[in-house]
Scaffold this active site. Structure first.
Site, PDB file in Angstrom:
ATOM      1  N   LYS A  92     -25.926  26.586  95.499  1.00  0.00           N
ATOM      2  CA  LYS A  92     -25.925  25.169  95.738  1.00  0.00           C
ATOM      3  C   LYS A  92     -26.958  24.452  94.868  1.00  0.00           C
ATOM      4  O   LYS A  92     -26.861  23.262  94.596  1.00  0.00           O
ATOM      5  CB  LYS A  92     -26.261  24.877  97.204  1.00  0.00           C
ATOM      6  CG  LYS A  92     -25.376  25.504  98.244  1.00  0.00           C
ATOM      7  CD  LYS A  92     -25.935  25.156  99.645  1.00  0.00           C
ATOM      8  CE  LYS A  92     -25.133  25.841 100.721  1.00  0.00           C
ATOM      9  NZ  LYS A  92     -25.746  25.581 102.063  1.00  0.00           N
ATOM     10  N   GLU A 151     -27.514  26.463  85.777  1.00  0.00           N
ATOM     11  CA  GLU A 151     -28.386  26.965  86.837  1.00  0.00           C
ATOM     12  C   GLU A 151     -29.490  25.963  87.156  1.00  0.00           C
ATOM     13  O   GLU A 151     -29.819  25.102  86.340  1.00  0.00           O
ATOM     14  CB  GLU A 151     -29.043  28.282  86.387  1.00  0.00           C
ATOM     15  CG  GLU A 151     -28.268  29.526  86.757  1.00  0.00           C
ATOM     16  CD  GLU A 151     -28.538  29.952  88.192  1.00  0.00           C
ATOM     17  OE1 GLU A 151     -28.938  29.095  89.022  1.00  0.00           O
ATOM     18  OE2 GLU A 151     -28.353  31.141  88.497  1.00  0.00           O
ATOM     19  N   ASP A 152     -30.064  26.111  88.367  1.00  0.00           N
ATOM     20  CA  ASP A 152     -31.209  25.279  88.719  1.00  0.00           C
ATOM     21  C   ASP A 152     -32.509  25.876  88.197  1.00  0.00           C
ATOM     22  O   ASP A 152     -33.356  25.164  87.653  1.00  0.00           O
ATOM     23  CB  ASP A 152     -31.288  25.059  90.231  1.00  0.00           C
ATOM     24  CG  ASP A 152     -31.260  26.366  91.028  1.00  0.00           C
ATOM     25  OD1 ASP A 152     -31.091  27.449  90.424  1.00  0.00           O
ATOM     26  OD2 ASP A 152     -31.400  26.308  92.269  1.00  0.00           O
ATOM     27  N   ILE A 154     -34.472  29.719  86.601  1.00  0.00           N
ATOM     28  CA  ILE A 154     -34.528  31.146  86.273  1.00  0.00           C
ATOM     29  C   ILE A 154     -35.918  31.634  86.647  1.00  0.00           C
ATOM     30  O   ILE A 154     -36.923  31.132  86.150  1.00  0.00           O
ATOM     31  CB  ILE A 154     -34.243  31.408  84.786  1.00  0.00           C
ATOM     32  CG1 ILE A 154     -32.804  31.025  84.452  1.00  0.00           C
ATOM     33  CG2 ILE A 154     -34.500  32.871  84.440  1.00  0.00           C
ATOM     34  CD1 ILE A 154     -32.426  31.233  82.996  1.00  0.00           C
ATOM     35  N   ASP A 155     -35.938  32.589  87.547  1.00  0.00           N
ATOM     36  CA  ASP A 155     -37.192  33.175  88.023  1.00  0.00           C
ATOM     37  C   ASP A 155     -37.332  34.537  87.360  1.00  0.00           C
ATOM     38  O   ASP A 155     -37.759  34.640  86.219  1.00  0.00           O
ATOM     39  CB  ASP A 155     -37.144  33.250  89.550  1.00  0.00           C
ATOM     40  CG  ASP A 155     -38.478  33.580  90.184  1.00  0.00           C
ATOM     41  OD1 ASP A 155     -39.118  34.553  89.734  1.00  0.00           O
ATOM     42  OD2 ASP A 155     -38.886  32.906  91.129  1.00  0.00           O
ATOM     43  N   THR A 159     -30.429  37.707  88.791  1.00  0.00           N
ATOM     44  CA  THR A 159     -29.071  37.270  89.109  1.00  0.00           C
ATOM     45  C   THR A 159     -28.225  37.115  87.851  1.00  0.00           C
ATOM     46  O   THR A 159     -27.101  37.633  87.765  1.00  0.00           O
ATOM     47  CB  THR A 159     -29.102  35.954  89.894  1.00  0.00           C
ATOM     48  OG1 THR A 159     -29.826  36.139  91.116  1.00  0.00           O
ATOM     49  CG2 THR A 159     -27.685  35.496  90.226  1.00  0.00           C
ATOM     50  N   LYS A 184     -39.238  29.639  85.053  1.00  0.00           N
ATOM     51  CA  LYS A 184     -40.567  29.881  85.596  1.00  0.00           C
ATOM     52  C   LYS A 184     -41.326  30.881  84.727  1.00  0.00           C
ATOM     53  O   LYS A 184     -40.793  31.911  84.344  1.00  0.00           O
ATOM     54  CB  LYS A 184     -40.461  30.394  87.034  1.00  0.00           C
ATOM     55  CG  LYS A 184     -41.774  30.434  87.780  1.00  0.00           C
ATOM     56  CD  LYS A 184     -41.576  30.903  89.225  1.00  0.00           C
ATOM     57  CE  LYS A 184     -40.859  29.877  90.062  1.00  0.00           C
ATOM     58  NZ  LYS A 184     -40.859  30.261  91.496  1.00  0.00           N
ATOM     59  N   VAL A 206     -41.190  26.171  94.018  1.00  0.00           N
ATOM     60  CA  VAL A 206     -40.861  24.750  93.921  1.00  0.00           C
ATOM     61  C   VAL A 206     -39.641  24.419  94.765  1.00  0.00           C
ATOM     62  O   VAL A 206     -38.749  25.248  94.966  1.00  0.00           O
ATOM     63  CB  VAL A 206     -40.640  24.324  92.454  1.00  0.00           C
ATOM     64  CG1 VAL A 206     -41.933  24.433  91.676  1.00  0.00           C
ATOM     65  CG2 VAL A 206     -39.554  25.164  91.786  1.00  0.00           C
ATOM     66  N   ASP A 212     -34.279  24.840  97.368  1.00  0.00           N
ATOM     67  CA  ASP A 212     -34.545  24.907  98.798  1.00  0.00           C
ATOM     68  C   ASP A 212     -35.533  26.010  99.152  1.00  0.00           C
ATOM     69  O   ASP A 212     -35.846  26.890  98.360  1.00  0.00           O
ATOM     70  CB  ASP A 212     -33.244  25.164  99.561  1.00  0.00           C
ATOM     71  CG  ASP A 212     -32.829  26.630  99.518  1.00  0.00           C
ATOM     72  OD1 ASP A 212     -32.721  27.264 100.584  1.00  0.00           O
ATOM     73  OD2 ASP A 212     -32.615  27.152  98.402  1.00  0.00           O
ATOM     74  N   ARG A 218     -33.399  20.439  99.941  1.00  0.00           N
ATOM     75  CA  ARG A 218     -32.381  20.095  98.935  1.00  0.00           C
ATOM     76  C   ARG A 218     -32.180  18.577  98.891  1.00  0.00           C
ATOM     77  O   ARG A 218     -31.705  18.040  97.888  1.00  0.00           O
ATOM     78  CB  ARG A 218     -31.045  20.771  99.262  1.00  0.00           C
ATOM     79  CG  ARG A 218     -31.065  22.293  99.202  1.00  0.00           C
ATOM     80  CD  ARG A 218     -29.639  22.832  99.207  1.00  0.00           C
ATOM     81  NE  ARG A 218     -29.568  24.251  99.509  1.00  0.00           N
ATOM     82  CZ  ARG A 218     -29.710  25.216  98.607  1.00  0.00           C
ATOM     83  NH1 ARG A 218     -29.971  24.906  97.355  1.00  0.00           N
ATOM     84  NH2 ARG A 218     -29.605  26.479  98.966  1.00  0.00           N
TER      85      ARG A 218
END
Length: 241
Positions: A92, A151-152, A154-155, A159, A184, A206, A212, A218
């Site tokens: 989401k 994407e929101d 990338i950590d 994934t 990040k 964050v 979220d 969100r």
């Protein structure tokens, strides 16, 4: 997909490696949000009243995000001239950024197709991890097309590291790239590096603008660093506090 433990464990001992990473990112025209506070004025920011005290600092304003989405759209339009890419939104979290990016592409008269998917990821007993794809996307709708996964954040990149081979194998796109709003800076390099990156951010957890924690935040316009009160918040008790 952020990892709270690693974000909260971050300290000054990582400073030298972060500075090195910042230099590299600046050379690739990513906007770097520094480790130290930028002193942004948060008095005019609005969010649900029940979130009061849940943020430790304002990281990126909504206006900055929209400006960055416009700039990224111009780069994408240049790269995909004469093509109609499929912009594949990972739900989401990427939804707000996705829509601002599409608006910017429309203003540039860049054609595109839209698709959506949900990805659930988890770590098994091995370190390879696993991903499960859902959300209604049909592989045949991606076949032979130029795909941009939106994407929101990338950590660790776990994934995407597992998702992209699945898409390449099952959907057989002509090409596939990743566009992420945030990347990040971690001590260990991410397993996947996106071609299009909006902001490089410190290794802190964050929230807001689609991001979220326990399905909260969100509904916040800006991007904030979560506070301990936010981490401890019980979603079921939020309106009774």
């Amino acid at each position: 997909r952020q990892h709270l433990a690693e974000a909260t464990a971050w300290s000054n001992k990582h400073y030298s490696s972060i500075i090195c990473c910042e230099t590299e990112i600046q050379n690739m025209n990513h906007i770097v949000i520094p480790d130290e506070t930028r002193g942004l004025d948060a008095t005019d920011r609005i969010y649900p009243a029940e979130y009061e005290g849940h943020f430790s600092r304002l990281l990126i304003k909504r206006e900055e995000i929209i400006d960055r989405a416009i700039a990224m759209a111009k780069v994408i339009q240049t790269d995909y001239q004469g093509k109609r890419p499929v912009l594949l939104c990972v739900l989401k979290g990427a939804n707000p950024f996705y829509h601002h990016l599409l608006d910017a592409l429309q203003d540039l008269r860049q054609g595109f197709y839209t698709e959506f998917l949900r990805v659930s990821s988890y770590e098994g007993t091995e370190t390879t991890g696993n991903v499960k794809i859902g959300g209604g996307v049909k592989y045949q709708d991606l076949e032979g097309k130029h795909v941009i996964v939106v994407e929101d954040i990338i950590d660790t990149g776990t994934t995407l590291f597992h998702l992209l081979p699945i898409l390449k194998k099952e959907a057989k796109p002509e090409s596939i790239e990743v566009c992420t709003l945030l990347s990040k800076r971690l001590t260990n390099p991410a397993k996947y590096q996106a071609k299009y990156v909006g902001f490089s951010i410190p290794p802190q957890f964050v929230i807001g603008y689609g991001l979220d924690f326990n399905e909260l935040y969100r509904d916040v316009k800006d991007i904030w660093v979560i506070s301990q009160k936010g981490i401890d918040a019980d979603p079921n008790m939020l309106l009774t506090e």
